[in-house]
Design a protein around this motif. Structure first.
Motif, PDB file in Angstrom:
ATOM      1  N   GLU A  55       0.825  -1.215   0.000  1.00 63.12           N
ATOM      2  CA  GLU A  55       0.000   0.000   0.000  1.00 63.12           C
ATOM      3  C   GLU A  55       0.863   1.272   0.000  1.00 63.12           C
ATOM      4  OE1 GLU A  55      -3.049   0.305  -0.441  1.00 63.12           O
ATOM      5  OE2 GLU A  55      -3.763   2.138   0.525  1.00 63.12           O
ATOM      6  N   VAL A  56       1.946   1.247   0.738  1.00 63.93           N
ATOM      7  CA  VAL A  56       2.846   2.416   0.783  1.00 63.93           C
ATOM      8  C   VAL A  56       3.527   2.586  -0.574  1.00 63.93           C
ATOM      9  CG1 VAL A  56       4.887   3.425   1.882  1.00 63.93           C
ATOM     10  CG2 VAL A  56       3.179   2.234   3.278  1.00 63.93           C
ATOM     11  N   ALA A  57       3.974   1.469  -1.160  1.00 60.96           N
ATOM     12  CA  ALA A  57       4.608   1.534  -2.483  1.00 60.96           C
ATOM     13  C   ALA A  57       3.611   2.053  -3.520  1.00 60.96           C
ATOM     14  CB  ALA A  57       5.130   0.157  -2.885  1.00 60.96           C
ATOM     15  N   ARG A  58       2.365   1.592  -3.433  1.00 63.80           N
ATOM     16  CA  ARG A  58       1.339   1.980  -4.411  1.00 63.80           C
ATOM     17  C   ARG A  58       0.985   3.469  -4.288  1.00 63.80           C
ATOM     18  NH1 ARG A  58      -3.528   2.781  -4.873  1.00 63.80           N
ATOM     19  NH2 ARG A  58      -4.022   2.378  -2.687  1.00 63.80           N
ATOM     20  N   ARG A  59       0.824   3.929  -3.070  1.00 59.05           N
ATOM     21  CA  ARG A  59       0.488   5.345  -2.889  1.00 59.05           C
ATOM     22  C   ARG A  59       1.653   6.242  -3.288  1.00 59.05           C
ATOM     23  NH1 ARG A  59      -1.957   5.612   3.088  1.00 59.05           N
ATOM     24  NH2 ARG A  59      -2.373   7.792   2.584  1.00 59.05           N
ATOM     25  N   THR A  60       2.869   5.765  -3.038  1.00 64.52           N
ATOM     26  CA  THR A  60       4.049   6.524  -3.448  1.00 64.52           C
ATOM     27  C   THR A  60       4.126   6.582  -4.973  1.00 64.52           C
ATOM     28  OG1 THR A  60       5.181   5.876  -1.420  1.00 64.52           O
ATOM     29  CG2 THR A  60       6.558   6.682  -3.225  1.00 64.52           C
TER      30      THR A  60
END
Ligand code: Q0Z
Length: 332
Positions: free
Chosen positions: A309-314
């Motif tokens: 999720e962090v990678a995707r939002r970044t």
């Protein structure tokens, strides 16, 4: 069809109970297609690796040309993380290409082509890996200085100012707050120190390294390029607080090389959230930094992985930065 991301932190996080609970409740999925498209390492056995950075790999093509490839690696707090950010390499490459075109009347640049169909025959087998994230550039005789320009006071310049009232020997007005806009942009060169960290130097020190005439030319070019680009970016809602250029000499004369005005070589701040008197949120890496603080990583290797999720939002932030700056949509 979605799979649970395979890039959860493998590092044991002590006392991670609270965090693990939160994390398990978040929808944290990345499609296999997206994961497959993430490039962490390049390997072109028939080419000689010229240089490798935290994010980019550079190969020698021949005497006059280099191949630059931007991977999807991301660094934070000085380390490359175990997880890649989808589309990041393409965003960085397309942003540099945008600026090369935007700045072409001001300064020659090292770009030869980013059209993979024009790359040498030996590279065609890697076309899918290279498309959108690579460029062939003219090999330059690089000047051994980093040409840094700051329109706002942040990072190492804020530290220097607090300690001495000066930055790279330039006296600044009293009473500046962290992240304040400077009365005018300042040229704050640096050199690659042995530590791997850049060391700020004065204009006089730069002149000893590369000569006073070239130093003056590089300073003037750096300031002119920054002013034109930062004015444009601000109209698009992005503050370019500072940035680092690398120049070299080619047949085109003094040439703008390396990457240009990307979130990796600059501080991009969202203009609508600008609030001097404190450190600013990063346009692109804020979710990553927040996550790494949240898990209390000790900032020593090995660097952790990111939840999907962090990678995707970044990833969304990088794609958004590209769109906001250029008005173009990064193609799927
Ligand atoms: C820039 C660097 C990177 C690691 C070499 N046009 C040029 N000619 C000769 N050398 C360079 C360039 Cl841009 C050159 N670097 C910095 C970039 C990874 C180091 F992507 N190294």
């Amino acid at each position: 069809m979605y799979a649970i991301a395979r890039d959860r932190p493998l590092t044991k996080i002590s006392l991670g109970l609270e965090y693990a609970t939160i994390s398990a409740c978040r929808i944290s999925l990345m499609s296999p297609e997206l994961l497959d498209s993430v490039l962490l390492h390049t390997d072109f056995p028939e080419l000689k690796l010229h240089a490798s950075g935290k994010v980019r790999d550079v190969y020698t093509l021949d005497q006059d040309r280099l191949l630059f490839v931007a991977t999807d690696r991301i660094s934070a707090f000085d380390y490359v993380l175990a997880t890649g950010v989808p589309h990041k390499g393409r965003v960085l490459t397309q942003i540099s290409l945008f600026w090369f075109e935007f700045l072409r009347d001001l300064v020659p640049n090292h770009l030869l082509t980013a059209d993979v169909s024009q790359y040498p025959a030996a590279l065609q087998q890697y076309a899918d890996q290279l498309r959108g994230r690579s460029m062939i550039v003219a090999r330059a005789e690089m000047f051994p200085v980093e040409c840094v320009v700051r329109g706002y006071i942040s990072g190492s310049a804020w530290k220097e100012y607090k300690a001495s009232g000066r930055v790279c020997g330039i006296e600044l007005p009293k009473g500046l707050r962290e992240s304040d806009r400077l009365p005018e942009p300042i040229f704050t060169p640096s050199t690659k120190a042995v530590s791997g960290h850049d060391e700020n130097i004065s204009f006089a020190e730069m002149s000893k390294l590369v000569g006073p005439e070239l130093s003056g030319q590089l300073r003037d070019l750096t300031l002119a390029v920054y002013v034109k680009a930062a004015d444009y970016a601000l109209q698009k809602g992005i503050i370019i607080a500072d940035t680092k250029f690398e120049f070299g000499r080619t047949a085109r004369g003094i040439t703008l090389a390396d990457e240009v005005l990307t979130p990796d070589s600059s501080r991009f701040w969202p203009a609508d959230k600008y609030a001097p008197g404190q450190a600013q949120e990063s346009f692109d890496k804020q979710y990553v930094r927040d996550y790494l603080e949240e898990i209390r990583w000790n900032k020593r290797p090995p660097a952790p992985a990111l939840p999907a999720e962090v990678a995707r939002r970044t990833s969304e932030k990088y794609v958004e930065a590209y769109h906001q700056l250029t008005g173009l949509v990064l193609d799927a």
